[in-house]
Design a protein around this motif. Structure first.
Motif, PDB file in Angstrom:
ATOM      1  N   ASN A  43      -6.434   2.182  -4.011  1.00  0.00           N
ATOM      2  CA  ASN A  43      -7.883   0.971  -3.237  1.00  0.00           C
ATOM      3  C   ASN A  43      -7.451   0.463  -2.701  1.00  0.00           C
ATOM      4  O   ASN A  43      -8.247  -0.292  -1.483  1.00  0.00           O
ATOM      5  N   THR A  62     -13.173   1.711  -1.235  1.00  0.00           N
ATOM      6  CA  THR A  62     -14.369   1.823  -2.809  1.00  0.00           C
ATOM      7  C   THR A  62     -13.279   2.444  -3.927  1.00  0.00           C
ATOM      8  O   THR A  62     -13.320   1.889  -5.072  1.00  0.00           O
ATOM      9  N   ASN A  63     -13.793   3.568  -3.468  1.00  0.00           N
ATOM     10  CA  ASN A  63     -12.661   4.908  -4.523  1.00  0.00           C
ATOM     11  C   ASN A  63     -11.588   6.046  -3.931  1.00  0.00           C
ATOM     12  O   ASN A  63     -11.650   5.939  -2.667  1.00  0.00           O
ATOM     13  N   GLY A  64     -10.286   5.960  -4.792  1.00  0.00           N
ATOM     14  CA  GLY A  64      -9.403   6.554  -3.989  1.00  0.00           C
ATOM     15  C   GLY A  64      -8.328   5.229  -4.598  1.00  0.00           C
ATOM     16  O   GLY A  64      -8.055   4.399  -4.447  1.00  0.00           O
ATOM     17  N   THR A  65      -6.829   6.382  -3.822  1.00  0.00           N
ATOM     18  CA  THR A  65      -5.468   5.629  -3.824  1.00  0.00           C
ATOM     19  C   THR A  65      -5.252   6.347  -2.901  1.00  0.00           C
ATOM     20  O   THR A  65      -4.907   7.435  -2.728  1.00  0.00           O
ATOM     21  N   ASP A  84     -10.237   9.750  -1.903  1.00  0.00           N
ATOM     22  CA  ASP A  84     -11.050   9.570  -1.786  1.00  0.00           C
ATOM     23  C   ASP A  84     -11.892  10.518  -0.297  1.00  0.00           C
ATOM     24  O   ASP A  84     -12.856  11.229  -0.220  1.00  0.00           O
ATOM     25  N   SER A 106      -8.979  16.022  -1.881  1.00  0.00           N
ATOM     26  CA  SER A 106      -8.215  14.395  -2.266  1.00  0.00           C
ATOM     27  C   SER A 106      -6.867  15.128  -0.564  1.00  0.00           C
ATOM     28  O   SER A 106      -6.717  16.366  -0.817  1.00  0.00           O
TER      29      SER A 106
END
Length: 370
Positions: A43, A62-65, A84, A106
């Motif tokens: 994040n 917000t969401n993801g790496t 994300d 992704s």
């Protein structure tokens, strides 16, 4: 998206100091800021002072790496992919968003920037070329499966591998296919290294390939002990360094003959190589530093690195601690801790460094590898 274990797999070059491409390993940054470390976590993407470990800025999603895609630095802009589905262009001084580009899955591939174009792959099975200034699509090329292997550019050609088993060479201006070579198994995060006219890469079937970059013809292949899908080869002074699950190898790059083989409990990253040592990580949590002349271990340290990839410059090793939730700077000579920075997540991301001399230093996994 391929299933990946944050605590088992990640990935890890300079011709003059670490790995290879026929470009350079440490690239002058034209009076841009010095002593900066860029690294991704869950994040968040971070910029730290590489001398002190103090935070300069962080960029949040917000969401993801940002665990998988290694950034590329160009003209004070960082380009990096996220799970994300977005590729981000960030101001390298402030961390402010300049633009973002969305794919359908992704982004685990690292990034290469050439001729004002950002090249990267996505798990939506496509390879992309995006305008580096505006974030607009220039072209894309569809393959048969995920593209999480990272690209590299040599002359007018961009090279990358897909999990459809093919290595591709495309015209970087328009995406037209120059050649492709079918290797028969997935590449995952193993990415190509180019030296002169030789392209080196490994994949899940345990083979290292040396392919003519101009024609796509096989020069030699070498079967190692197990999958090489999580290790990108590093070339230095005529030798190739790579890992499979149980061994680190030094191989004659001209012939494919093994010079030495160093065993471990479980190697799990690409090697980073400089004039003295090979730096590699194991899934047991250790960073291992090996004498590159004989393959003997110089030192090792448990930081729960969990496949994080190391970069070394200015006598310092930089690495994410993975399970320890720290980012570390360690003495190259003996592993003494210089500093550590706490983060609120694991990180197996590979760092990018602008060192004290103002040179860029990339890991093996990166499209910017040297």
């Amino acid at each position: 998206m391929k299933f990946k274990l944050l605590f088992s797999f990640a990935v890890s070059i300079c011709f003059i100091g670490c790995s290879s491409s026929d470009d350079i390993v440490e690239t002058p940054t034209n009076n841009n800021p010095k002593n900066i470390m860029f690294i991704g976590g869950i994040n968040k993407y971070y910029a730290l002072d590489s001398g002190t470990g103090q935070l300069k800025w962080s960029f949040s999603v917000t969401n993801g790496t940002f665990q998988y895609s290694t950034a590329f630095y160009s003209n004070n802009v960082l380009y990096v992919g996220c799970t994300d589905k977005y590729l981000y262009a960030l101001d390298a001084t402030s961390g402010n968003l300049i633009w973002k580009f969305k794919t359908n899955e992704s982004i685990e591939s690292s990034v290469f920037v050439s001729n004002n174009t950002v090249f990267f792959g996505s798990d939506d099975d496509n390879f992309y070329a995006v305008n580096a200034t505006t974030g607009e699509l220039k072209w894309k090329y569809s393959t048969g499966f995920n593209v999480s292997s990272s690209p590299t550019v040599s002359e007018d050609i961009v090279y990358f591998a897909s999990d459809d088993g093919n290595i591709y060479a495309l015209d970087q201006n328009n995406g037209n296919l120059k050649w492709k070579y079918y290797a028969g198994d997935i590449f995952n995060s193993s990415s190509a290294s180019i030296v002169q006219n030789n392209l080196y890469i490994g994949n899940r079937n345990g083979n290292i390939y040396n392919i003519n970059k101009l024609t796509g013809e096989l020069i030699w292949e070498k079967q190692l002990g197990s999958s090489i899908e999580n290790s990108s080869p590093t070339i230095l002074d005529g030798y190739l360094y790579t890992t499979d699950k149980n061994s680190l190898y030094k191989i004659d790059a001209l012939t494919g003959n093994i010079v030495w083989q160093s065993y471990s409990t479980s190697y799990s990253s690409s090697p980073y190589v400089n004039e003295n040592y090979v730096f590699v990580n194991s899934s047991s949590g250790n960073i291992i530093v090996i004498d590159k002349q004989n393959g003997n271990i110089k030192w090792q340290k448990t930081i729960y690195s969990n496949s994080a990839e190391a970069v070394a410059t200015n006598a310092t090793v930089f690495i994410g601690g993975g399970g320890s939730n720290y980012i570390y700077a360690l003495s190259e000579n003996d592993g003494t801790e210089r500093w550590k920075y706490p983060i609120n997540s694991t990180t197996t991301s590979a760092p990018v460094i602008i060192n004290k001399d103002g040179n860029l230093v990339y890991p093996s996994k990166s499209g910017g590898r040297n």
